[in-house]
Write a protein that holds these residues in place. Structure first.
Motif, PDB file in Angstrom:
ATOM      1  N   THR A   3     -56.357  40.058  31.438  1.00 20.37           N
ATOM      2  CA  THR A   3     -57.737  40.411  31.450  1.00 20.37           C
ATOM      3  C   THR A   3     -58.455  41.737  31.346  1.00 20.37           C
ATOM      4  OG1 THR A   3     -58.100  38.503  32.979  1.00 20.37           O
ATOM      5  CG2 THR A   3     -59.838  39.923  33.046  1.00 20.37           C
ATOM      6  N   ILE A   5     -61.426  44.010  32.184  1.00 20.99           N
ATOM      7  CA  ILE A   5     -62.588  44.157  33.034  1.00 20.99           C
ATOM      8  C   ILE A   5     -63.051  45.593  32.679  1.00 20.99           C
ATOM      9  CG2 ILE A   5     -61.472  45.058  34.980  1.00 20.99           C
ATOM     10  CD1 ILE A   5     -62.994  43.469  36.730  1.00 20.99           C
ATOM     11  N   LEU A  34     -61.476  41.433  42.253  1.00 20.24           N
ATOM     12  CA  LEU A  34     -60.935  40.739  41.089  1.00 20.24           C
ATOM     13  C   LEU A  34     -59.677  41.591  40.810  1.00 20.24           C
ATOM     14  CD1 LEU A  34     -63.675  40.026  38.617  1.00 20.24           C
ATOM     15  CD2 LEU A  34     -62.534  38.397  39.790  1.00 20.24           C
ATOM     16  N   THR A 110     -58.864  37.307  28.338  1.00 14.96           N
ATOM     17  CA  THR A 110     -60.314  37.024  29.159  1.00 14.96           C
ATOM     18  C   THR A 110     -60.868  38.352  29.119  1.00 14.96           C
ATOM     19  OG1 THR A 110     -59.231  35.315  30.628  1.00 14.96           O
ATOM     20  CG2 THR A 110     -61.405  36.396  31.416  1.00 14.96           C
ATOM     21  N   GLU A 112     -63.637  40.232  31.587  1.00 17.60           N
ATOM     22  CA  GLU A 112     -64.882  40.329  32.632  1.00 17.60           C
ATOM     23  C   GLU A 112     -65.669  41.355  32.301  1.00 17.60           C
ATOM     24  OE1 GLU A 112     -65.349  37.919  34.763  1.00 17.60           O
ATOM     25  OE2 GLU A 112     -63.570  36.927  34.734  1.00 17.60           O
ATOM     26  N   TYR A 154     -73.135  39.541  34.745  1.00 21.00           N
ATOM     27  CA  TYR A 154     -71.649  39.386  35.013  1.00 21.00           C
ATOM     28  C   TYR A 154     -71.370  38.384  33.716  1.00 21.00           C
ATOM     29  CZ  TYR A 154     -71.381  41.497  39.496  1.00 21.00           C
ATOM     30  OH  TYR A 154     -71.722  42.297  40.774  1.00 21.00           O
ATOM     31  N   THR A 156     -68.272  36.358  31.526  1.00 19.42           N
ATOM     32  CA  THR A 156     -66.516  36.288  31.291  1.00 19.42           C
ATOM     33  C   THR A 156     -66.483  35.453  29.900  1.00 19.42           C
ATOM     34  OG1 THR A 156     -66.480  35.706  33.588  1.00 19.42           O
ATOM     35  CG2 THR A 156     -64.820  34.698  32.022  1.00 19.42           C
TER      36      THR A 156
END
Length: 160
Positions: A3, A5, A34, A110, A112, A154, A156
């Motif tokens: 991920t 971020i 997270l 992913t 974020e 936010y 995703t």
């Protein structure tokens, strides 16, 4: 799972002179929630922007400097090596900076992203998210307030 971020402005700005150009306390809290307990991959400059290593996280620092060895960190020379040493059965976070995000995009499952609703002068930028490859799966808008100078969302994204 890998991920990425990040907090980035509407013009994809991440920061200037190795510092963030905004202050969003709730985003810091979300980042901590997270990433705590996980491996975090970052570039040397991002690591050096912290006053000290972030607690309760395993720091993996990518650096071209052969003798770079900050205490308590794993130092590697490439994104491939960084990912290879992280546990496969838990989420690993790529936390920046700009070049590291560019390298990590191909490996990420992913993203974020905290989208800061403003444009800033910057020298580090988040890569463009290609909507042909990424799907926005959640979005949560927050208005600016006494502690947050800018509106932010936010988001995703998951790889298609």
């Amino acid at each position: 799972m890998i991920t990425m971020i990040a907090a980035a402005a509407e013009n994809n700005a991440l920061g200037k002179d190795n510092e963030l150009v905004w202050h969003l306390p709730n985003d810091f809290k979300r980042f901590k929630a997270l990433t705590s307990g996980h491996y975090i991959i970052m570039g040397r400059k991002t690591f050096e922007s912290f006053p000290k290593p972030l607690p309760n996280r395993t720091h993996v620092v990518i650096s071209r400097q052969k003798d770079y060895a900050p205490e308590g960190c794993i130092v590697v020379s490439s994104m491939e090596k960084a990912i290879a040493i992280c546990p496969k059965d838990q989420t690993t976070f790529i936390i920046g900076g700009g070049q590291i995000y560019e390298l990590g995009l191909a490996y990420a499952d992913t993203i974020e992203l905290t989208l800061v609703h403003h444009s800033f002068e910057a020298d580090a930028f988040f890569p463009e998210i290609d909507r042909n490859n990424w799907e926005l799966t959640t979005s949560e808008f927050h208005n600016k307030d006494e502690k947050h100078q800018y509106d932010y969302t936010y988001q995703t994204f998951t790889k298609k």
